[in-house]
Design an enzyme around this catalytic site. Structure first.
Site, PDB file in Angstrom:
ATOM      1  N   PRO A  59       0.822  -1.224   0.000  1.00 23.17           N
ATOM      2  CA  PRO A  59       0.000   0.000   0.000  1.00 23.17           C
ATOM      3  C   PRO A  59       0.842   1.254   0.000  1.00 23.17           C
ATOM      4  CG  PRO A  59      -0.002  -0.980   2.180  1.00 23.17           C
ATOM      5  CD  PRO A  59       0.776  -1.915   1.291  1.00 23.17           C
ATOM      6  N   CYS A  60       1.446   1.544  -1.120  1.00 20.69           N
ATOM      7  CA  CYS A  60       2.302   2.733  -1.196  1.00 20.69           C
ATOM      8  C   CYS A  60       1.465   3.998  -1.040  1.00 20.69           C
ATOM      9  CB  CYS A  60       3.049   2.747  -2.521  1.00 20.69           C
ATOM     10  SG  CYS A  60       2.031   2.326  -3.922  1.00 20.69           S
TER      11      CYS A  60
END
Length: 114
Positions: A59-60
């Site tokens: 989950p950048c």
DNA sequence: CACCTGACATAAT
DNA sequence: AATTATGCCAGGT
């Protein structure tokens, strides 16, 4: 003919592993990540995220700037990509106001490594 | 091996 | 408050 996809370096993998620990509905900063990774440069961390080969697995979009600003996404510091990032965060319960994180308490702090 | 770039941070102006 | 300059570290050329 493009060459095969790049292989992530050890440092990059380290970054991806770290962001995966970020619980949904929370966010972290490049600085906190840098510290957690024992790296003195948050910029290096940002570069690793930009090259993120792992999609939603990492989950950048849960990584923002230390000033609680949205930061960047998909290689852009502003634009539609940023809007998507904000939207995803909103879906997870993370709201932004005037380009800044509405609730600083939603910032996730990494456990002490030792 | 030298130089440049970058999803940053911080201080100074 | 906005812009400029410098520092930091990793990756690419």
């Amino acid at each position: 003919m493009e060459k095969p996809s790049r292989v992530a370096t050890a440092f990059e993998e380290r970054v991806y592993t770290a962001i995966r620990r970020i619980p949904r509905g929370k966010v972290t900063t490049y600085k906190h990540l840098a510290v957690a990774l024992d790296c003195g440069s948050s910029q290096a961390v940002g570069q690793a995220l930009k090259r993120n080969p792992y999609a939603p697995e990492a989950p950048c979009h849960r990584v923002i700037a230390s000033t609680l600003t949205i930061g960047g996404f998909a290689g852009h510091t502003d634009g539609e990509e940023i809007r998507r990032k904000l939207r995803m965060l909103a879906e997870e319960g993370v709201a932004f106001t005037d380009g800044k994180l509405a609730d600083p308490k939603q910032v996730y702090v990494f456990p002490k490594s030792r």
